[in-house]
Scaffold this active site. Sequence first.
Site, PDB file in Angstrom:
ATOM      1  N   HIS A  11       0.831  -1.218   0.000  1.00 45.36           N
ATOM      2  CA  HIS A  11       0.000   0.000   0.000  1.00 45.36           C
ATOM      3  C   HIS A  11       0.864   1.267   0.000  1.00 45.36           C
ATOM      4  O   HIS A  11       1.286   1.740   1.051  1.00 45.36           O
ATOM      5  CB  HIS A  11      -0.913  -0.029   1.246  1.00 45.36           C
ATOM      6  CG  HIS A  11      -1.930   1.063   1.286  1.00 45.36           C
ATOM      7  ND1 HIS A  11      -3.277   0.827   1.498  1.00 45.36           N
ATOM      8  CD2 HIS A  11      -1.830   2.402   1.160  1.00 45.36           C
ATOM      9  CE1 HIS A  11      -3.937   1.963   1.487  1.00 45.36           C
ATOM     10  NE2 HIS A  11      -3.077   2.941   1.304  1.00 45.36           N
ATOM     11  N   GLU A 192     -10.291   4.176   7.909  1.00 47.19           N
ATOM     12  CA  GLU A 192      -9.135   5.038   8.141  1.00 47.19           C
ATOM     13  C   GLU A 192      -9.644   6.325   8.792  1.00 47.19           C
ATOM     14  O   GLU A 192      -9.400   6.587   9.960  1.00 47.19           O
ATOM     15  CB  GLU A 192      -8.413   5.349   6.819  1.00 47.19           C
ATOM     16  CG  GLU A 192      -7.218   6.292   6.986  1.00 47.19           C
ATOM     17  CD  GLU A 192      -6.674   6.828   5.650  1.00 47.19           C
ATOM     18  OE1 GLU A 192      -7.395   6.813   4.639  1.00 47.19           O
ATOM     19  OE2 GLU A 192      -5.509   7.299   5.658  1.00 47.19           O
ATOM     20  N   ASP A 271       1.843   7.144   2.109  1.00 47.47           N
ATOM     21  CA  ASP A 271       2.344   8.320   1.367  1.00 47.47           C
ATOM     22  C   ASP A 271       3.575   8.806   2.131  1.00 47.47           C
ATOM     23  O   ASP A 271       3.528   9.838   2.809  1.00 47.47           O
ATOM     24  CB  ASP A 271       1.285   9.431   1.339  1.00 47.47           C
ATOM     25  CG  ASP A 271      -0.029   8.967   0.743  1.00 47.47           C
ATOM     26  OD1 ASP A 271      -0.131   8.901  -0.490  1.00 47.47           O
ATOM     27  OD2 ASP A 271      -0.943   8.648   1.521  1.00 47.47           O
TER      28      ASP A 271
HETATM   29  N1  LIG Z   1      -4.142   7.780   3.152  1.00 48.55           N
HETATM   30  C1  LIG Z   1      -4.992   7.992   2.139  1.00 48.55           C
HETATM   31  N2  LIG Z   1      -6.299   7.772   2.326  1.00 48.55           N
HETATM   32  C2  LIG Z   1      -7.172   7.967   1.326  1.00 48.55           C
HETATM   33  N3  LIG Z   1      -6.819   8.398   0.115  1.00 48.55           N
HETATM   34  C3  LIG Z   1      -5.520   8.633  -0.116  1.00 48.55           C
HETATM   35  N4  LIG Z   1      -4.897   9.073  -1.225  1.00 48.55           N
HETATM   36  C4  LIG Z   1      -3.598   9.165  -0.942  1.00 48.55           C
HETATM   37  N5  LIG Z   1      -3.374   8.793   0.342  1.00 48.55           N
HETATM   38  C5  LIG Z   1      -4.567   8.458   0.881  1.00 48.55           C
HETATM   39 ZN   LIG Z   2      -3.699   4.891   1.065  1.00 45.60          ZN
END
Ligand SMILES: Nc1ncnc2[nH]cnc12
Ligand SMILES: [Zn+2]
Length: 322
Positions: A11, A192, A271
Amino acid sequence: MTSHLKKVELHCHLEGAAPPALTAAQARKYGVDISAELRDGAYVWHDFASFLVCYDKISEVYRTEEDYALLTETYLDELAGINTIYSELIVSPDHGKRIGLGADAYMSGICEGIRRAREKSGIEARLIVTGERHFGPESVIGAAEYAVKAGNPLITGFNLAGEERMGRVADYARAFDIARDAGLGLTIHAGEVCGAFSVTDALDAVRPSRIGHGVRAVEDIDLVKRLADLGTVLEVCPGSNIALGVFPDFASHPLRRLKEAGVRVTISSDDPPFFHTSLEREYELAAGAFGFSDAEINGMTQTAIEAAFVDEETRKALLARI
Ligand SMILES: Nc1ncnc2[nH]cnc12
Ligand SMILES: [Zn+2]
């Protein structure tokens, strides 16, 4: 120390992995002012919504096929340098369209980056096409149709990312039907930013083999049992969760509780520079903040390979390497 351990990542958003120094050079090259989004070598955002805005703005300085080849190669080289053998990158051909590059050129740049990195280090990579929830169901259906029609052997999965608070998962079910019918692996961001209900929605409407994050499932003990019984794999990104304030600190992060409840968990970086992390740091956190042994960490890496969206021959070869 986890440097000796083989690593796998399921991921990571490609644009979300853009190193700030490379982004700054790209912005200079195109004369784009990103001083509001990139300051003192760090991306600037303050909550989930502003993170998504910052992410989109940063993505705008990657514009050509070669820009995407370089970005992909750079990230995979970094992963290979820390003993990573397999990576799944979340990519957005829609973004390629939006910036005028076109979905095919966007994808072919990324595939060229994978080719270059693999040639140097042997790292394997596959691509998960994502729809962005905040662009609405039609756009997500378009992303699924593209993933299917592209006939690109490196595209092996489909995802839904973006603003989790927008709409309900069922609104996006059609896109997942298209991807499932074509044999793509399914994963979806859920649990999340939103709570356990979002994970339940994902299981009911999408029936994915994996869930991106899913960590807020911990709020519902019956749901945790359902995940364990189904064998659904969670792509857990602890550094991201802490940076976004999903949990206040690592001590309250549910990674260990989920694992001990029998849920199949894996670790990823999401990210990385946006969240001041890296896959290397996530493995270090697994050992340090979460106290997992090498054997337990290897077990999560093995789970990741078992859940990877790859053909069985590749899976066997990867399993043989850990
Ligand atoms: N952590 C994340 N949650 C949802 N969409 C995303 N797009 C990029 N990072 C993300
Ligand atoms: Zn993500």
